[in-house]
Design a protein around this motif. Structure first.
Motif, mmCIF file in Angstrom:
data_model
loop_
_atom_site.group_PDB
_atom_site.id
_atom_site.type_symbol
_atom_site.label_atom_id
_atom_site.label_comp_id
_atom_site.label_asym_id
_atom_site.label_seq_id
_atom_site.Cartn_x
_atom_site.Cartn_y
_atom_site.Cartn_z
ATOM 1 N N LEU A 125 0.665 -1.387 0.096
ATOM 2 C CA LEU A 125 -0.050 -0.058 -0.017
ATOM 3 C C LEU A 125 0.969 1.280 -0.062
ATOM 4 O O LEU A 125 0.588 2.199 -0.674
ATOM 5 N N GLU A 126 1.867 1.299 0.699
ATOM 6 C CA GLU A 126 2.979 2.355 0.829
ATOM 7 C C GLU A 126 3.465 2.755 -0.574
ATOM 8 O O GLU A 126 3.328 3.775 -1.052
ATOM 9 N N PHE A 127 4.044 1.500 -1.321
ATOM 10 C CA PHE A 127 4.383 1.827 -2.696
ATOM 11 C C PHE A 127 3.495 2.048 -3.608
ATOM 12 O O PHE A 127 3.781 2.868 -4.709
ATOM 13 N N SER A 128 2.259 1.704 -3.516
ATOM 14 C CA SER A 128 1.238 2.094 -4.385
ATOM 15 C C SER A 128 0.778 3.549 -4.312
ATOM 16 O O SER A 128 0.551 4.196 -5.403
ATOM 17 N N ALA A 129 0.818 3.946 -3.016
ATOM 18 C CA ALA A 129 0.719 5.536 -2.949
ATOM 19 C C ALA A 129 1.892 6.467 -3.570
ATOM 20 O O ALA A 129 1.676 7.467 -4.014
ATOM 21 N N ARG A 130 3.134 5.746 -3.455
ATOM 22 C CA ARG A 130 4.119 6.398 -3.937
ATOM 23 C C ARG A 130 4.121 6.580 -5.597
ATOM 24 O O ARG A 130 4.308 7.316 -6.178
ATOM 25 N N GLY A 131 3.519 5.316 -6.069
ATOM 26 C CA GLY A 131 3.208 5.050 -7.506
ATOM 27 C C GLY A 131 2.194 6.386 -7.947
ATOM 28 O O GLY A 131 2.406 7.147 -9.001
ATOM 29 N N MET A 132 1.332 6.514 -7.122
ATOM 30 C CA MET A 132 0.241 7.532 -7.355
ATOM 31 C C MET A 132 0.923 8.880 -7.405
ATOM 32 O O MET A 132 0.822 9.689 -8.132
ATOM 33 N N CYS A 133 1.851 9.063 -6.165
ATOM 34 C CA CYS A 133 2.450 10.429 -6.032
ATOM 35 C C CYS A 133 3.479 10.738 -7.320
ATOM 36 O O CYS A 133 3.615 11.734 -7.944
ATOM 37 N N ASP A 134 3.969 9.660 -7.805
ATOM 38 C CA ASP A 134 4.944 9.903 -8.798
ATOM 39 C C ASP A 134 4.268 10.322 -10.238
ATOM 40 O O ASP A 134 4.859 11.145 -10.729
ATOM 41 N N GLY A 135 3.220 9.599 -10.524
ATOM 42 C CA GLY A 135 2.374 9.796 -11.512
ATOM 43 C C GLY A 135 1.764 11.347 -11.679
ATOM 44 O O GLY A 135 1.907 12.014 -12.435
ATOM 45 N N ILE A 136 1.194 11.720 -10.572
ATOM 46 C CA ILE A 136 0.882 13.036 -10.442
ATOM 47 C C ILE A 136 1.729 14.137 -10.561
ATOM 48 O O ILE A 136 1.526 15.130 -11.168
ATOM 49 N N ALA A 137 3.059 13.790 -9.775
ATOM 50 C CA ALA A 137 4.127 14.821 -10.066
ATOM 51 C C ALA A 137 4.490 15.012 -11.466
ATOM 52 O O ALA A 137 4.765 16.221 -11.866
ATOM 53 N N VAL A 138 4.671 13.810 -12.101
ATOM 54 C CA VAL A 138 4.751 13.835 -13.581
ATOM 55 C C VAL A 138 3.738 14.539 -14.434
ATOM 56 O O VAL A 138 4.153 15.347 -15.254
ATOM 57 N N TRP A 139 2.516 14.380 -14.383
ATOM 58 C CA TRP A 139 1.488 15.028 -14.731
ATOM 59 C C TRP A 139 1.631 16.580 -14.353
ATOM 60 O O TRP A 139 1.479 17.437 -15.300
ATOM 61 N N GLY A 140 2.025 17.225 -13.389
ATOM 62 C CA GLY A 140 1.951 18.537 -12.942
ATOM 63 C C GLY A 140 3.219 19.177 -13.789
ATOM 64 O O GLY A 140 2.973 20.251 -13.961
ATOM 65 N N ARG A 141 4.346 18.225 -13.705
ATOM 66 C CA ARG A 141 5.499 18.952 -14.505
ATOM 67 C C ARG A 141 5.013 19.243 -15.908
ATOM 68 O O ARG A 141 5.241 20.023 -16.388
ATOM 69 N N GLU A 142 4.199 18.119 -16.533
ATOM 70 C CA GLU A 142 3.951 18.220 -17.880
ATOM 71 C C GLU A 142 2.936 19.715 -18.077
ATOM 72 O O GLU A 142 3.308 20.131 -19.075
ATOM 73 N N MET A 143 1.955 19.727 -17.416
ATOM 74 C CA MET A 143 1.133 20.942 -17.385
ATOM 75 C C MET A 143 1.878 22.047 -17.121
ATOM 76 O O MET A 143 1.395 23.347 -17.782
ATOM 77 N N ALA A 144 3.039 22.085 -16.571
ATOM 78 C CA ALA A 144 3.678 23.372 -16.078
ATOM 79 C C ALA A 144 4.401 23.750 -17.584
ATOM 80 O O ALA A 144 4.875 25.048 -17.705
ATOM 81 N N ARG A 145 4.594 23.033 -18.651
ATOM 82 C CA ARG A 145 5.030 23.252 -19.672
ATOM 83 C C ARG A 145 4.370 24.037 -20.639
ATOM 84 O O ARG A 145 3.215 24.107 -20.553
ATOM 85 N N PRO A 146 4.887 24.962 -21.511
ATOM 86 C CA PRO A 146 3.974 25.618 -22.515
ATOM 87 C C PRO A 146 3.097 24.637 -23.098
ATOM 88 O O PRO A 146 3.186 23.631 -23.344
ATOM 89 N N ALA A 147 1.850 25.142 -23.301
ATOM 90 C CA ALA A 147 0.638 24.204 -23.910
ATOM 91 C C ALA A 147 1.260 23.576 -24.932
ATOM 92 O O ALA A 147 1.059 22.295 -25.515
ATOM 93 N N ASN A 148 1.720 24.337 -25.969
ATOM 94 C CA ASN A 148 2.320 23.606 -27.521
ATOM 95 C C ASN A 148 3.589 22.462 -26.992
ATOM 96 O O ASN A 148 3.951 21.789 -28.166
ATOM 97 N N GLU A 149 4.011 22.453 -25.893
ATOM 98 C CA GLU A 149 5.113 21.562 -25.631
ATOM 99 C C GLU A 149 4.693 20.186 -24.788
ATOM 100 O O GLU A 149 5.372 19.459 -24.567
ATOM 101 N N ARG A 150 3.292 20.163 -24.339
ATOM 102 C CA ARG A 150 2.956 19.196 -23.614
ATOM 103 C C ARG A 150 2.451 17.984 -24.359
ATOM 104 O O ARG A 150 2.217 18.068 -25.531
ATOM 105 N N SER A 151 2.871 16.931 -23.916
ATOM 106 C CA SER A 151 2.611 15.344 -24.361
ATOM 107 C C SER A 151 1.304 14.890 -24.107
ATOM 108 O O SER A 151 1.155 14.685 -22.863
ATOM 109 N N PRO A 152 0.316 14.969 -25.114
ATOM 110 C CA PRO A 152 -0.879 14.586 -24.705
ATOM 111 C C PRO A 152 -1.023 13.123 -24.207
ATOM 112 O O PRO A 152 -1.746 12.640 -23.471
ATOM 113 N N THR A 153 0.006 12.406 -24.610
ATOM 114 C CA THR A 153 0.210 10.821 -24.460
ATOM 115 C C THR A 153 0.368 10.752 -22.771
ATOM 116 O O THR A 153 -0.181 10.100 -21.995
ATOM 117 N N THR A 154 1.254 11.461 -22.370
ATOM 118 C CA THR A 154 1.854 11.471 -21.036
ATOM 119 C C THR A 154 0.863 11.745 -20.305
ATOM 120 O O THR A 154 0.573 11.316 -19.183
#
Length: 200
Positions: free
Chosen positions: A95-124
């Protein structure tokens, strides 16, 4: 001691929560690091550029929220969030590492959203959104499991930080339609340490 953080990092937030929970505010100086910046002076302190990074009283540096939180939790000899029984409790660790996996993915999503809109990866973005939803469904069915009940441990804090980060960064409310998860989150979200470490 010096704790280097960025205020948007979920893992640095976990370390900041630990400082508050263990009443180490007077012992630990929290310093905002400049990461993802060419030539940042922080890279002379921590060459990897990751946060959190703790320099202890003896000048020894350590990286990664897991080791930093365990170190801070154990300074007084009375760890609250790192039960030694958890080290070999596979139900808890899962359960702890599943929570860390969730946290990792949301952090990646947040970094992607911080990029300029034309540089974001829709797939990511689609991949990380789907991962967050799947893990929220997983936790909807598992927050009632014995390891997720009782006194908070790192699994609890990590899940709370992940779900709140999703909501605050615009990924969505992962508790919507998930009543067990919403009820489980309520008292933990109200912890003063959790409230005081909301990102700006």
């Amino acid at each position: 001691m010096k704790l280097y953080v960025t205020y948007g990092s979920p893992y640095a937030r976990l370390a900041r929560i630990m400082v508050i929970e263990k009443a180490l505010n007077e012992r630990v100086e929290i310093i905002e690091a400049k990461t993802r910046t060419p030539g940042s002076p922080y890279y002379q302190i921590n060459p990897s550029g990751r946060v959190p990074y703790l320099i202890d009283d003896g000048g020894c540096g350590m990286e990664d929220s897991q080791i930093i939180c365990a170190y801070l939790d154990g300074l007084d000899g009375k760890p609250r969030f790192h039960n030694t029984a958890h080290a070999s409790d596979w139900a808890y660790l899962r359960l702890e590492f599943s929570a860390r996996g969730m946290c990792d993915g949301i952090a990646v999503w947040g970094r992607e959203m911080a990029r300029p809109a034309n540089e974001r990866s829709p797939t990511t973005l689609a991949h990380e959104t789907a991962r967050a939803e799947r893990l929220a469904d997983f936790f909807e069915h598992h927050v009632s499991d014995p390891p997720m009940q009782g006194s908070p441990a790192m699994a609890h804090l990590t899940l709370v930080v992940a779900v709140e980060m999703a909501r605050r960064r615009g990924l969505g409310d992962l508790t919507a339609g998930r009543q067990h998860l919403a009820n489980w989150m309520r008292p933990l979200s109200a912890l003063p340490s959790v409230e005081r470490t909301f990102p700006p």
